[in-house]
Write a protein that holds these residues in place. Structure first.
Motif, PDB file in Angstrom:
ATOM      1  N   ILE A  60       6.936   7.418 -10.182  1.00  0.00           N
ATOM      2  CA  ILE A  60       8.097   6.765  -9.583  1.00  0.00           C
ATOM      3  C   ILE A  60       8.693   5.711 -10.510  1.00  0.00           C
ATOM      4  O   ILE A  60       9.556   4.934 -10.099  1.00  0.00           O
ATOM      5  CB  ILE A  60       7.743   6.146  -8.222  1.00  0.00           C
ATOM      6  CG1 ILE A  60       6.775   4.959  -8.382  1.00  0.00           C
ATOM      7  CG2 ILE A  60       7.156   7.193  -7.283  1.00  0.00           C
ATOM      8  CD1 ILE A  60       6.631   4.136  -7.105  1.00  0.00           C
ATOM      9  N   THR A  61       8.254   5.701 -11.761  1.00  0.00           N
ATOM     10  CA  THR A  61       8.734   4.703 -12.713  1.00  0.00           C
ATOM     11  C   THR A  61      10.253   4.757 -12.811  1.00  0.00           C
ATOM     12  O   THR A  61      10.849   5.822 -13.015  1.00  0.00           O
ATOM     13  CB  THR A  61       8.137   4.958 -14.104  1.00  0.00           C
ATOM     14  OG1 THR A  61       6.717   4.952 -14.007  1.00  0.00           O
ATOM     15  CG2 THR A  61       8.593   3.882 -15.088  1.00  0.00           C
ATOM     16  N   GLY A  62      10.881   3.608 -12.651  1.00  0.00           N
ATOM     17  CA  GLY A  62      12.327   3.501 -12.804  1.00  0.00           C
ATOM     18  C   GLY A  62      13.134   3.937 -11.607  1.00  0.00           C
ATOM     19  O   GLY A  62      14.370   3.823 -11.619  1.00  0.00           O
ATOM     20  N   LEU A  63      12.474   4.428 -10.570  1.00  0.00           N
ATOM     21  CA  LEU A  63      13.204   4.882  -9.395  1.00  0.00           C
ATOM     22  C   LEU A  63      13.479   3.723  -8.439  1.00  0.00           C
ATOM     23  O   LEU A  63      12.673   2.795  -8.295  1.00  0.00           O
ATOM     24  CB  LEU A  63      12.420   5.961  -8.657  1.00  0.00           C
ATOM     25  CG  LEU A  63      12.212   7.282  -9.392  1.00  0.00           C
ATOM     26  CD1 LEU A  63      11.401   8.240  -8.513  1.00  0.00           C
ATOM     27  CD2 LEU A  63      13.539   7.916  -9.765  1.00  0.00           C
ATOM     28  N   ARG A  64      14.635   3.789  -7.795  1.00  0.00           N
ATOM     29  CA  ARG A  64      14.949   2.833  -6.735  1.00  0.00           C
ATOM     30  C   ARG A  64      13.934   2.991  -5.607  1.00  0.00           C
ATOM     31  O   ARG A  64      13.539   4.098  -5.251  1.00  0.00           O
ATOM     32  CB  ARG A  64      16.351   3.095  -6.198  1.00  0.00           C
ATOM     33  CG  ARG A  64      16.685   2.353  -4.905  1.00  0.00           C
ATOM     34  CD  ARG A  64      18.040   2.753  -4.354  1.00  0.00           C
ATOM     35  NE  ARG A  64      18.230   2.206  -3.018  1.00  0.00           N
ATOM     36  CZ  ARG A  64      17.890   2.813  -1.896  1.00  0.00           C
ATOM     37  NH1 ARG A  64      17.332   4.028  -1.948  1.00  0.00           N
ATOM     38  NH2 ARG A  64      18.084   2.236  -0.724  1.00  0.00           N
ATOM     39  N   VAL A  65      13.509   1.858  -5.041  1.00  0.00           N
ATOM     40  CA  VAL A  65      12.647   1.865  -3.858  1.00  0.00           C
ATOM     41  C   VAL A  65      13.529   1.705  -2.628  1.00  0.00           C
ATOM     42  O   VAL A  65      14.254   0.718  -2.492  1.00  0.00           O
ATOM     43  CB  VAL A  65      11.602   0.738  -3.922  1.00  0.00           C
ATOM     44  CG1 VAL A  65      10.745   0.732  -2.658  1.00  0.00           C
ATOM     45  CG2 VAL A  65      10.727   0.897  -5.158  1.00  0.00           C
ATOM     46  N   GLY A  66      13.494   2.687  -1.750  1.00  0.00           N
ATOM     47  CA  GLY A  66      14.269   2.613  -0.528  1.00  0.00           C
ATOM     48  C   GLY A  66      13.483   1.966   0.595  1.00  0.00           C
ATOM     49  O   GLY A  66      12.316   1.585   0.439  1.00  0.00           O
ATOM     50  N   ALA A  67      14.128   1.821   1.738  1.00  0.00           N
ATOM     51  CA  ALA A  67      13.402   1.383   2.928  1.00  0.00           C
ATOM     52  C   ALA A  67      12.273   2.376   3.199  1.00  0.00           C
ATOM     53  O   ALA A  67      12.446   3.580   3.003  1.00  0.00           O
ATOM     54  CB  ALA A  67      14.337   1.310   4.121  1.00  0.00           C
ATOM     55  N   PRO A  68      11.103   1.920   3.649  1.00  0.00           N
ATOM     56  CA  PRO A  68       9.969   2.830   3.803  1.00  0.00           C
ATOM     57  C   PRO A  68      10.086   3.786   4.980  1.00  0.00           C
ATOM     58  O   PRO A  68       9.258   4.690   5.111  1.00  0.00           O
ATOM     59  CB  PRO A  68       8.779   1.881   3.978  1.00  0.00           C
ATOM     60  CG  PRO A  68       9.374   0.633   4.524  1.00  0.00           C
ATOM     61  CD  PRO A  68      10.730   0.523   3.894  1.00  0.00           C
ATOM     62  N   ILE A  69      11.071   3.598   5.839  1.00  0.00           N
ATOM     63  CA  ILE A  69      11.350   4.562   6.900  1.00  0.00           C
ATOM     64  C   ILE A  69      12.822   4.948   6.806  1.00  0.00           C
ATOM     65  O   ILE A  69      13.671   4.154   6.383  1.00  0.00           O
ATOM     66  CB  ILE A  69      11.039   4.012   8.306  1.00  0.00           C
ATOM     67  CG1 ILE A  69      11.855   2.743   8.591  1.00  0.00           C
ATOM     68  CG2 ILE A  69       9.554   3.748   8.460  1.00  0.00           C
ATOM     69  CD1 ILE A  69      11.775   2.263  10.035  1.00  0.00           C
ATOM     70  N   ALA A  70      13.115   6.186   7.186  1.00  0.00           N
ATOM     71  CA  ALA A  70      14.501   6.610   7.270  1.00  0.00           C
ATOM     72  C   ALA A  70      15.184   5.862   8.415  1.00  0.00           C
ATOM     73  O   ALA A  70      14.530   5.214   9.243  1.00  0.00           O
ATOM     74  CB  ALA A  70      14.573   8.114   7.484  1.00  0.00           C
ATOM     75  N   ARG A  71      16.489   5.962   8.461  1.00  0.00           N
ATOM     76  CA  ARG A  71      17.265   5.208   9.446  1.00  0.00           C
ATOM     77  C   ARG A  71      16.645   5.303  10.843  1.00  0.00           C
ATOM     78  O   ARG A  71      16.545   6.382  11.425  1.00  0.00           O
ATOM     79  CB  ARG A  71      18.687   5.750   9.470  1.00  0.00           C
ATOM     80  CG  ARG A  71      19.603   5.062  10.467  1.00  0.00           C
ATOM     81  CD  ARG A  71      21.021   5.526  10.231  1.00  0.00           C
ATOM     82  NE  ARG A  71      21.917   5.122  11.294  1.00  0.00           N
ATOM     83  CZ  ARG A  71      23.239   5.195  11.214  1.00  0.00           C
ATOM     84  NH1 ARG A  71      23.797   5.662  10.109  1.00  0.00           N
ATOM     85  NH2 ARG A  71      24.003   4.832  12.212  1.00  0.00           N
ATOM     86  N   PRO A  72      16.207   4.157  11.400  1.00  0.00           N
ATOM     87  CA  PRO A  72      15.545   4.178  12.710  1.00  0.00           C
ATOM     88  C   PRO A  72      16.546   4.410  13.834  1.00  0.00           C
ATOM     89  O   PRO A  72      17.742   4.133  13.703  1.00  0.00           O
ATOM     90  CB  PRO A  72      14.914   2.790  12.809  1.00  0.00           C
ATOM     91  CG  PRO A  72      15.790   1.927  11.956  1.00  0.00           C
ATOM     92  CD  PRO A  72      16.266   2.806  10.826  1.00  0.00           C
ATOM     93  N   GLY A  73      16.026   4.908  14.969  1.00  0.00           N
ATOM     94  CA  GLY A  73      16.893   5.059  16.125  1.00  0.00           C
ATOM     95  C   GLY A  73      17.351   3.725  16.676  1.00  0.00           C
ATOM     96  O   GLY A  73      18.502   3.565  17.094  1.00  0.00           O
TER      97      GLY A  73
END
Length: 284
Positions: A60-73
């Motif tokens: 994952i080197t150099g990759l953006r870190v997103g929120a650890p869950i997809a868009r919650p309800g």
């Protein structure tokens, strides 16, 4: 376990972090870390795959870190859940949990840019312990029933525009809570077995390297388990829903610190949950 999502916004891929240099691709198990993942036993499938060494390594080197869950309800938030924060806000500690909602599309990655909205006067920070549900919660019999329903914990920044929240609110807070980018989350979703007691976690924030908040979840008025129990009496919590459990004292609303301005850096940490760093910019 520490669950992550990495890659461009809207195209993140799921990963489990086993150590700083060992990440495993979760796509053989699930396309994303979302409501369906939690509802249909995703956490158990990940545990089994990790134990059997069945997941491929991924860099994952150099990759953006997103929120650890997809868009919650739902993003459910608890206001004034630390007595000292209630006092600095000019309010008495609440008798019952104060509930407000944020728009789910406020959730962004832990290092994404926080955007000060147009006509903002008082944009503020709030470090919070976030809780994600693994299973539905409705009419729980006791707070003790809540523990088995928790998928994990993460760092949440409940960014707030105080003029929108208080001066033109019309009596509700969501105008000042639901502006774009107003909920950085992560970097990880950490499962309860790694966290231990959620009421014994230090949580801190800094602005441009200067300390702002430094407290403990032990100072919550209403505990994590009680909050889930209490909310379940009034609404149905769904798998993947996010609960922000309140912030301690040390925000700009106290009058002791300036509000956020473009170029500021917000840093937050909670014991065992990592660190998030976001830079502030003006909305386009």
């Amino acid at each position: 376990m520490k669950l992550m999502r990495v890659g461009p916004f809207g195209a993140e891929r799921p990963v489990v972090r086993l150590s700083a240099d060992d990440h495993r691709d979760l796509r053989p198990i699930t396309p994303d870390i979302d409501a369906a993942f939690f509802r249909y036993g995703g956490l158990d499938r990940v545990r089994q795959a990790v134990e059997s060494n069945a997941l491929p390594r991924t860099d994952i080197t150099g990759l953006r870190v997103g929120a650890p869950i997809a868009r919650p309800g739902s993003v459910l938030c608890i206001g004034m859940n630390y007595a000292a924060h209630a006092a600095e806000s000019g309010a008495a500690p609440p008798e019952y949990p104060v509930l407000f909602y944020k728009a789910p599309n406020t959730v962004i990655g832990p290092h994404d840019t926080v955007r000060i909205p147009r006509n903002s006067q008082r944009t503020d920070w709030e470090v919070e312990l976030a809780v994600v549900l693994a299973a539905p919660a409705r009419y729980l019999d006791s707070p003790e029933d809540a523990a088995a329903l928790i998928a994990g914990y993460a760092i949440s920044n409940d960014v707030s525009e105080r003029a929108f929240q208080l001066d033109v609110s019309g009596g509700q807070w969501s105008k000042g809570k639901s502006c774009e980018t107003f909920n950085p989350l992560g970097p990880w979703l950490v499962t309860p077995d790694e966290v231990g007691d959620p009421q014994a976690l230090g949580l801190r924030s800094w602005i441009n390297g200067e300390p702002r908040q430094d407290s403990s979840t032990a100072d919550m008025i209403f505990s994590v388990h009680f909050l889930i129990y209490h909310l379940s009496q009034y609404l149905v919590l769904e798998p993947g829903d996010l609960i922000n459990t309140g912030t301690p004292e040390g925000v700009a609303l106290s009058g002791r610190f300036p509000y956020l301005a473009p170029g500021d850096e917000i840093e937050m940490s909670i014991d065992g949950l990592g660190v998030q760093r976001t830079v502030v910019a003006a909305a386009g």
